[in-house]
Design a protein around this motif. Structure first.
Motif, PDB file in Angstrom:
ATOM      1  N   PHE A 235      -3.784  28.090  -0.296  1.00  0.00           N
ATOM      2  CA  PHE A 235      -4.005  26.800   0.371  1.00  0.00           C
ATOM      3  C   PHE A 235      -2.722  26.301   1.038  1.00  0.00           C
ATOM      4  O   PHE A 235      -2.752  25.776   2.158  1.00  0.00           O
ATOM      5  CB  PHE A 235      -4.516  25.769  -0.641  1.00  0.00           C
ATOM      6  CG  PHE A 235      -4.947  24.482   0.004  1.00  0.00           C
ATOM      7  CD1 PHE A 235      -6.087  24.443   0.806  1.00  0.00           C
ATOM      8  CD2 PHE A 235      -4.226  23.321  -0.169  1.00  0.00           C
ATOM      9  CE1 PHE A 235      -6.488  23.259   1.420  1.00  0.00           C
ATOM     10  CE2 PHE A 235      -4.621  22.134   0.430  1.00  0.00           C
ATOM     11  CZ  PHE A 235      -5.754  22.101   1.229  1.00  0.00           C
TER      12      PHE A 235
ATOM     13  N   LEU B 106      -9.324  33.818  -2.175  1.00  0.00           N
ATOM     14  CA  LEU B 106      -9.677  33.005  -3.336  1.00  0.00           C
ATOM     15  C   LEU B 106      -9.799  31.541  -2.931  1.00  0.00           C
ATOM     16  O   LEU B 106     -10.739  30.843  -3.322  1.00  0.00           O
ATOM     17  CB  LEU B 106      -8.606  33.143  -4.421  1.00  0.00           C
ATOM     18  CG  LEU B 106      -8.703  34.384  -5.295  1.00  0.00           C
ATOM     19  CD1 LEU B 106      -7.561  34.412  -6.288  1.00  0.00           C
ATOM     20  CD2 LEU B 106     -10.026  34.414  -6.041  1.00  0.00           C
ATOM     21  N   MET B 107      -8.846  31.089  -2.135  1.00  0.00           N
ATOM     22  CA  MET B 107      -8.877  29.711  -1.657  1.00  0.00           C
ATOM     23  C   MET B 107     -10.156  29.460  -0.847  1.00  0.00           C
ATOM     24  O   MET B 107     -10.816  28.430  -0.997  1.00  0.00           O
ATOM     25  CB  MET B 107      -7.625  29.486  -0.801  1.00  0.00           C
ATOM     26  CG  MET B 107      -7.470  28.143  -0.162  1.00  0.00           C
ATOM     27  SD  MET B 107      -8.127  28.042   1.515  1.00  0.00           S
ATOM     28  CE  MET B 107      -7.117  29.201   2.407  1.00  0.00           C
TER      29      MET B 107
ATOM     30  N   ARG C 209     -12.997  31.041  -1.099  1.00  0.00           N
ATOM     31  CA  ARG C 209     -14.173  31.062  -1.972  1.00  0.00           C
ATOM     32  C   ARG C 209     -14.346  29.729  -2.685  1.00  0.00           C
ATOM     33  O   ARG C 209     -15.453  29.237  -2.860  1.00  0.00           O
ATOM     34  CB  ARG C 209     -14.044  32.199  -2.983  1.00  0.00           C
ATOM     35  CG  ARG C 209     -14.479  33.515  -2.382  1.00  0.00           C
ATOM     36  CD  ARG C 209     -13.827  34.683  -3.011  1.00  0.00           C
ATOM     37  NE  ARG C 209     -13.988  34.728  -4.453  1.00  0.00           N
ATOM     38  CZ  ARG C 209     -13.553  35.730  -5.180  1.00  0.00           C
ATOM     39  NH1 ARG C 209     -12.969  36.750  -4.610  1.00  0.00           N
ATOM     40  NH2 ARG C 209     -13.715  35.723  -6.465  1.00  0.00           N
ATOM     41  N   LEU C 210     -13.224  29.163  -3.062  1.00  0.00           N
ATOM     42  CA  LEU C 210     -13.277  27.880  -3.766  1.00  0.00           C
ATOM     43  C   LEU C 210     -13.734  26.763  -2.833  1.00  0.00           C
ATOM     44  O   LEU C 210     -14.489  25.882  -3.220  1.00  0.00           O
ATOM     45  CB  LEU C 210     -11.888  27.545  -4.325  1.00  0.00           C
ATOM     46  CG  LEU C 210     -11.785  26.265  -5.133  1.00  0.00           C
ATOM     47  CD1 LEU C 210     -12.484  26.427  -6.475  1.00  0.00           C
ATOM     48  CD2 LEU C 210     -10.331  25.881  -5.357  1.00  0.00           C
ATOM     49  N   MET C 211     -13.293  26.818  -1.578  1.00  0.00           N
ATOM     50  CA  MET C 211     -13.524  25.693  -0.672  1.00  0.00           C
ATOM     51  C   MET C 211     -14.721  25.876   0.252  1.00  0.00           C
ATOM     52  O   MET C 211     -15.150  24.916   0.904  1.00  0.00           O
ATOM     53  CB  MET C 211     -12.266  25.449   0.174  1.00  0.00           C
ATOM     54  CG  MET C 211     -11.000  25.226  -0.642  1.00  0.00           C
ATOM     55  SD  MET C 211     -11.196  24.019  -1.967  1.00  0.00           S
ATOM     56  CE  MET C 211     -11.458  22.531  -1.043  1.00  0.00           C
TER      57      MET C 211
ATOM     58  N   ASP D  48     -17.114  26.106   3.198  1.00  0.00           N
ATOM     59  CA  ASP D  48     -17.004  25.676   4.595  1.00  0.00           C
ATOM     60  C   ASP D  48     -16.211  24.383   4.757  1.00  0.00           C
ATOM     61  O   ASP D  48     -16.220  23.781   5.821  1.00  0.00           O
ATOM     62  CB  ASP D  48     -18.411  25.478   5.183  1.00  0.00           C
ATOM     63  CG  ASP D  48     -19.138  26.800   5.343  1.00  0.00           C
ATOM     64  OD1 ASP D  48     -18.465  27.836   5.302  1.00  0.00           O
ATOM     65  OD2 ASP D  48     -20.361  26.780   5.509  1.00  0.00           O
ATOM     66  N   GLU D  49     -15.530  23.970   3.705  1.00  0.00           N
ATOM     67  CA  GLU D  49     -14.807  22.700   3.783  1.00  0.00           C
ATOM     68  C   GLU D  49     -13.436  22.836   4.428  1.00  0.00           C
ATOM     69  O   GLU D  49     -12.728  21.844   4.578  1.00  0.00           O
ATOM     70  CB  GLU D  49     -14.640  22.112   2.372  1.00  0.00           C
ATOM     71  CG  GLU D  49     -15.960  21.760   1.705  1.00  0.00           C
ATOM     72  CD  GLU D  49     -15.762  21.426   0.235  1.00  0.00           C
ATOM     73  OE1 GLU D  49     -15.133  20.411  -0.048  1.00  0.00           O
ATOM     74  OE2 GLU D  49     -16.237  22.193  -0.613  1.00  0.00           O
ATOM     75  N   ILE D  50     -13.032  24.027   4.765  1.00  0.00           N
ATOM     76  CA  ILE D  50     -11.720  24.215   5.391  1.00  0.00           C
ATOM     77  C   ILE D  50     -11.880  24.879   6.757  1.00  0.00           C
ATOM     78  O   ILE D  50     -12.947  25.367   7.113  1.00  0.00           O
ATOM     79  CB  ILE D  50     -10.768  25.036   4.500  1.00  0.00           C
ATOM     80  CG1 ILE D  50     -11.485  26.270   3.987  1.00  0.00           C
ATOM     81  CG2 ILE D  50     -10.220  24.189   3.374  1.00  0.00           C
ATOM     82  CD1 ILE D  50     -10.582  27.199   3.253  1.00  0.00           C
ATOM     83  N   ASN D  51     -10.748  24.924   7.481  1.00  0.00           N
ATOM     84  CA  ASN D  51     -10.772  25.294   8.889  1.00  0.00           C
ATOM     85  C   ASN D  51     -10.523  26.777   9.134  1.00  0.00           C
ATOM     86  O   ASN D  51      -9.927  27.156  10.130  1.00  0.00           O
ATOM     87  CB  ASN D  51      -9.690  24.453   9.607  1.00  0.00           C
ATOM     88  CG  ASN D  51      -9.746  24.594  11.098  1.00  0.00           C
ATOM     89  OD1 ASN D  51     -10.822  24.787  11.661  1.00  0.00           O
ATOM     90  ND2 ASN D  51      -8.603  24.522  11.751  1.00  0.00           N
TER      91      ASN D  51
ATOM     92  N   LYS E 229     -12.334  30.796   8.775  1.00  0.00           N
ATOM     93  CA  LYS E 229     -13.512  31.589   8.452  1.00  0.00           C
ATOM     94  C   LYS E 229     -13.117  33.046   8.250  1.00  0.00           C
ATOM     95  O   LYS E 229     -12.129  33.509   8.821  1.00  0.00           O
ATOM     96  CB  LYS E 229     -14.538  31.488   9.588  1.00  0.00           C
ATOM     97  CG  LYS E 229     -15.212  30.135   9.642  1.00  0.00           C
ATOM     98  CD  LYS E 229     -16.233  30.092  10.742  1.00  0.00           C
ATOM     99  CE  LYS E 229     -16.923  28.733  10.746  1.00  0.00           C
ATOM    100  NZ  LYS E 229     -17.725  28.535  11.947  1.00  0.00           N
TER     101      LYS E 229
END
Lengths: 142, 447
Positions: B152, B234-235, B237-239, B241-244, B246
């Protein structure tokens, strides 16, 4: 869109809580199936593949939202655990992160926020939900 | 020419390590003393098993298989046979391995064999782990969280640098993935070329960075392979579609890979994995092929230095980054000798000093940006399916691509150019690993 470390840390905390919830079921499960959506098709698909799941993975524990708990029943040797939405979110965070080291957890969901992979299989690849659940999400190959 | 270390090989390495551990332990216990060894199962990996046995001074005497097509053929210098026809006596110990170990074990028990006395299952720990999975230990969980945090932080750094322009993570270090992804990426942004796309491509190897530059990406960031395949994924998978960012390939977000599971049971292709799944495009968009720079004089000079005849050269490509081909030097010799007799000059596509040229050929270390021109100048290409085949799929020359049945990540159904509707002038062969000599002869007859 999450863009600060505190939001990310919150997500990790959720995952921690999810892990605790999953750990509490370790003793009694072979496979843990998460049906986080209010989607009857998911639940019905899992229900119709219980025999294969038991055969491949051992005892099945299914986690479902409280909202649909009274609408369906599974057979006696399958444990159904109804959880609150917040708990479900935590379990999903954990399951997503730990998916490759705890392969006995199966997420059956079409929510884009959670599992865009499944969503796209239906959206773009022409499979129906039942096929995706059986082969794609539960990994039942026979 | 183009070889990358590949994460795809990790499963093979797991298998080999597990076999080695078992063989060493059994040797130490004297299990093989005075015994002849028979192998059942793991047809694809029997060379590896033989190598591991050889390290302990052991040799294979029998190979048996339940598939009639794999009986009565040459393998490791031995004529294979059915399981039932194996000699059932105390001088023979059977080693069982592979995906069907449990079924073979049941079969042997029915035939009167006893586990541990008459037969042993190799790498059974690996099988159990794969089937059952396991619960996450505290230290593993802490390590996972740490890695996600690192991912992250690295993501935030790049996201800020480009002010929130969408990112694609190309964590797979193979060139073919980036090439096919790039054929269709412009459609996502309504553009006509990769160069016009306002996105950041995050790559994990020098080679993919270099290809990204050749393909025209405007914004390229490189992170370490481990950082990409461990921390970032890993980051992500945790987040979700909440991050920018793909995932630019269909795999990497967990082993319960829904796309791969579906592909295994359907008619999905490598192209579909990008068009329909990664990029989420509708319909059947036409690929937008890139133009490679022309460095004619440089390639001409290279041909002169290597003593290759333009238009009468075959580029042989026996290596692949993502799997270990079973075609041996002896198989290639059929082509090398035959093509030389027919007046061709020959070179071997070598990506590193580890990749030795085939006997009777010269080593060609060709820059990525010249691969299209090099192959076109040669006039012909024969190789196992690798990322290089993607890059040269539109070249104006004769191309022969060999796939391997049963090899991880080398299925003609999934990776075949005909099935994908990509490339031109490509003849494809599916090597069943049984009749390899006749395939090489068939290829030779085309020249």
């Amino acid at each position: 869109m999450i863009d600060c470390i505190s939001d990310f840390e919150n997500a990790l905390e959720q995952a921690d809580k999810g892990r605790t919830l999953v750990e509490s079921l370790n003793e009694e499960r072979g496979v843990l199936v998460l049906c986080p959506d209010d989607d009857i098709i998911c639940f019905e698909a899992v229900k119709s593949h219980i025999d294969e799941l038991v055969g491949q993975f051992g005892r099945v524990v299914v986690i479902i939202p409280e909202a649909i708990n009274n609408r369906f029943t599974l057979r006696d040797d399958v444990r159904t655990v109804p959880v609150h939405k917040k708990e479900m979110d935590c379990i999903l965070r954990y399951a997503s992160l730990a998916e490759d080291i705890d392969t006995s957890i199966k997420i059956v969901s079409f929510d884009k926020e959670i599992s865009g992979r499944a969503f796209r299989l239906i959206d773009c690849c022409g499979f129906d939900k039942e096929q995706v659940i059986r082969k794609g999400l539960l990994g039942i190959m026979c | 020419m183009m070889r990358q270390e590949s994460i795809w090989k990790s499963e093979d390495n797991d298998f080999e390590a597990c076999i080695r551990k078992d063989v060493l332990e059994l040797t130490r216990k004297g299990v093989f003393d005075g015994k002849k060894i028979a192998l059942i199962g793991s047809w694809i990996n029997q060379e590896k098993i033989q190598t591991v046995l050889g390290e302990s001074g052991l040799t294979v005497s029998y190979i048996a298989d339940n598939n009639p097509e794999k009986q009565g053929v040459e393998k490791l210098g031995i004529t294979t046979q059915s399981v039932e026809s194996l000699p059932h006596d105390s001088e023979v110990i059977i080693l069982v391995s592979g995906f069907y170990s449990n079924e073979i074990s049941e079969q042997l028990e029915k035939l009167g064999y006893k586990e541990k006395n008459d037969y042993l299952i190799l790498a059974s720990g690996l099988l159990r782990r794969k089937i059952r999975g396991h619960v996450v230990k505290e230290e593993t969980w802490l390590e996972y969280k740490e890695r996600a945090i690192h991912g992250f932080e690295s993501y935030c750094h790049i996201n800020e640098k480009y002010d929130g322009i969408p990112m694609w993570l190309m964590h797979q270090p193979s060139l073919g993935d980036l090439y096919i992804f790039s054929l269709f990426l412009p459609y996502v942004y309504g553009k006509k070329s990769v160069h016009e796309c306002d996105c950041v491509l995050v790559v994990a190897r020098n080679s993919t960075r270099k290809l990204a530059e050749i393909l025209g990406y405007k914004y390229i960031e490189q992170i370490h392979l481990e950082e990409a395949s461990n921390d970032w994924l890993l980051m992500m998978r945790l987040m979700g579609d909440e991050i920018n960012v793909k995932n630019a390939v269909f795999h990497g977000l967990g082993r319960n890979n829904s796309f791969l599971n579906m592909a295994a049971s359907g008619s999905l292709t490598f192209r579909d994995s990008f068009v329909r799944y990664v990029l989420g495009l509708e319909g059947n968009p036409e690929p937008i092929y890139p133009q490679f720079d022309n460095r004619g004089e440089y390639v001409k000079k290279q041909f002169d230095e290597l003593g290759l005849n333009p238009g009468k050269t075959v580029v042989l490509s026996p290596y692949a980054g993502h799997f270990t081909p079973s075609i041996s030097e002896e198989h290639w010799k059929i082509l090398v000798d035959g093509l030389r007799e027919k007046g061709y000059t020959l070179c071997t596509n070598c990506g590193s000093p580890d990749e030795k040229p085939l006997d009777g050929t010269v080593a060609a270390f060709v820059d990525l940006k010249d691969c299209v021109e090099f192959v076109e100048r040669a006039g012909a290409f024969i190789g196992v399916r690798s990322g290089l085949c993607d890059l040269i799929c539109m070249t104006d020359c004769k191309k022969t691509v060999i796939y391997e049945k049963g090899a991880t990540n080398n299925s003609i159904t999934f990776f075949g150019f005909t099935n994908m509707g990509l490339g031109k002038n490509i003849t494809e062969f599916d090597n069943d690993r049984i009749n390899t000599y006749s395939i090489m002869t068939d290829i030779l007859n085309m020249y």
